[in-house]
Design an enzyme around this catalytic site. Structure first.
Site, PDB file in Angstrom:
ATOM      1  N   SER A  10       8.903   5.258   4.084  1.00  0.00           N
ATOM      2  CA  SER A  10       8.440   4.282   3.102  1.00  0.00           C
ATOM      3  C   SER A  10       8.109   4.925   1.762  1.00  0.00           C
ATOM      4  O   SER A  10       7.964   4.219   0.763  1.00  0.00           O
ATOM      5  CB  SER A  10       7.207   3.547   3.631  1.00  0.00           C
ATOM      6  N   TYR A  41       4.342   0.325   3.519  1.00  0.00           N
ATOM      7  CA  TYR A  41       4.892  -0.624   4.482  1.00  0.00           C
ATOM      8  C   TYR A  41       3.804  -1.191   5.403  1.00  0.00           C
ATOM      9  O   TYR A  41       3.986  -2.252   5.995  1.00  0.00           O
ATOM     10  CB  TYR A  41       5.948   0.064   5.355  1.00  0.00           C
ATOM     11  N   GLY A  42       2.712  -0.460   5.546  1.00  0.00           N
ATOM     12  CA  GLY A  42       1.680  -0.829   6.510  1.00  0.00           C
ATOM     13  C   GLY A  42       1.187  -2.261   6.423  1.00  0.00           C
ATOM     14  O   GLY A  42       1.057  -2.942   7.447  1.00  0.00           O
ATOM     15  N   CYS A  72       8.809   7.459   9.519  1.00  0.00           N
ATOM     16  CA  CYS A  72       7.806   6.480   9.124  1.00  0.00           C
ATOM     17  C   CYS A  72       7.325   5.815  10.395  1.00  0.00           C
ATOM     18  O   CYS A  72       8.131   5.244  11.144  1.00  0.00           O
ATOM     19  CB  CYS A  72       8.407   5.450   8.168  1.00  0.00           C
ATOM     20  N   ASN A  73       6.037   5.887  10.667  1.00  0.00           N
ATOM     21  CA  ASN A  73       5.505   5.331  11.900  1.00  0.00           C
ATOM     22  C   ASN A  73       5.630   3.812  11.958  1.00  0.00           C
ATOM     23  O   ASN A  73       5.958   3.244  13.002  1.00  0.00           O
ATOM     24  CB  ASN A  73       4.047   5.747  12.069  1.00  0.00           C
ATOM     25  N   THR A  74       5.385   3.136  10.841  1.00  0.00           N
ATOM     26  CA  THR A  74       5.479   1.678  10.823  1.00  0.00           C
ATOM     27  C   THR A  74       6.914   1.231  11.069  1.00  0.00           C
ATOM     28  O   THR A  74       7.175   0.327  11.867  1.00  0.00           O
ATOM     29  CB  THR A  74       4.973   1.115   9.480  1.00  0.00           C
ATOM     30  N   GLU A 151       0.563   8.618  -2.314  1.00  0.00           N
ATOM     31  CA  GLU A 151       1.658   8.226  -3.209  1.00  0.00           C
ATOM     32  C   GLU A 151       1.311   8.482  -4.679  1.00  0.00           C
ATOM     33  O   GLU A 151       2.203   8.585  -5.520  1.00  0.00           O
ATOM     34  CB  GLU A 151       2.015   6.750  -2.993  1.00  0.00           C
ATOM     35  N   CYS A 184       0.776   8.548  10.731  1.00  0.00           N
ATOM     36  CA  CYS A 184       1.512   8.203   9.511  1.00  0.00           C
ATOM     37  C   CYS A 184       1.947   9.519   8.890  1.00  0.00           C
ATOM     38  O   CYS A 184       1.136  10.459   8.795  1.00  0.00           O
ATOM     39  CB  CYS A 184       0.623   7.414   8.547  1.00  0.00           C
ATOM     40  N   THR A 185       3.198   9.606   8.467  1.00  0.00           N
ATOM     41  CA  THR A 185       3.695  10.889   7.951  1.00  0.00           C
ATOM     42  C   THR A 185       3.145  11.230   6.569  1.00  0.00           C
ATOM     43  O   THR A 185       3.350  12.342   6.084  1.00  0.00           O
ATOM     44  CB  THR A 185       5.240  10.900   7.916  1.00  0.00           C
TER      45      THR A 185
END
Length: 271
Positions: A10, A41-42, A72-74, A151, A184-185
């Site tokens: 993401s 994205y979460g 991306c975990n999500t 970010e 989460c990365t």
């Protein structure tokens, strides 16, 4: 096989996975795509995450990738089954590798998970953990302020420390877990602060190393390893602010590898 490995995320967080892939698989070329324009994205719906993920995947399929890593975990939680069903290349997510690493690390079977709202809501980590060991006690906490922090390139300092300390208070007060999964990365970029807040007795687990090991194993099993000795130039794409992305990517890669990479802009949204 000299086709590249595709990596999607993401935003900038998946660069922590890309870095580990570069370290463990120095002969492989990576093409990374971070959807920084639409990050995070979460908080998004499952349908949005699925749409955005497929747009990233289609961009990379045009590059003729031989394997896809969902860093991306999500996106892993919401799309990996669909991707595995529909793609004719191997697909690797970050949730199962992270779960396995945590189970290896825990001594008291008390595992904490921090992730985005989407990842925590999906229940993917508790499901992956309990599939291996049903006796585990798992506590999950959403940390919606972490990704925007990363970010913006804020990995340290007073602002970052305050956000991490305040957010993790419920887990720290519980004071039971001996293992914490960074679900989460983006979060490994905050790992020094997270470790300081939870204390040195807690093993803080990132899925990056385990994901790279799984990728290497799949390449070997499928006979997809690149056997050439040619120096690879990795392609790194972003959909958003190129100046900030370039700054963060350069900071991450210069500290960990000696490989070459080019950073470019990508447009992946449908008209």
């Amino acid at each position: 096989m000299d086709r590249p490995i595709g990596v999607i995320d993401s935003g900038v967080g998946g660069l922590t996975v890309a870095l580990e892939l570069m370290r463990q698989l120095p002969r492989e070329k990576l093409i990374y795509l971070g959807d920084t324009k639409r990050c995070p994205y979460g908080p998004r719906t499952k349908e949005e995450v699925q749409q955005f993920t497929w747009e990233m995947v289609n961009f990379l399929l045009e590059k003729e990738i031989k394997l896809l890593v969902i860093a991306c975990n999500t996106a892993t939680a919401y799309t990996i089954d669909d991707l595995k069903d529909k793609l004719n290349i191997p697909v690797i997510g970050v949730i199962n590798p992270g779960a396995r690493a945590a189970i290896k690390a825990t001594n008291n079977q008390e595992i904490g998970i921090i992730g985005t709202e989407g990842t925590v809501k999906s229940g993917a980590y508790p499901e992956a953990l309990k599939r291996i060991n049903p006796e585990l006690h798992v506590q999950a906490l959403a940390c919606p302020l972490f990704v925007p922090l990363v970010e913006r390139g804020v990995f340290s300092g007073e602002e970052a420390r305050t956000v991490v300390q305040t957010t993790l208070e419920p887990l720290v007060e519980d004071n039971v877990m001996d293992t914490l999964i960074l679900g989460c990365t983006h979060y490994p970029l905050l790992k020094p602060l997270i470790q300081d807040v939870v204390g040195n007795k807690v093993a803080v687990i990132s899925s990056s190393e385990e994901t790279a090991r799984e990728t290497s194993a799949i390449l070997e099993i499928k006979h997809l390893h690149n056997k050439s000795g040619v120096q690879q130039v990795h392609e790194i794409y972003s959909t958003g602010d190129m100046e900030l992305f370039n700054c963060i990517a350069t900071k991450i890669f210069q500290s960990g590898i000696q490989q070459q990479f080019k950073i470019k802009r990508a447009v992946i949204e449908k008209d």
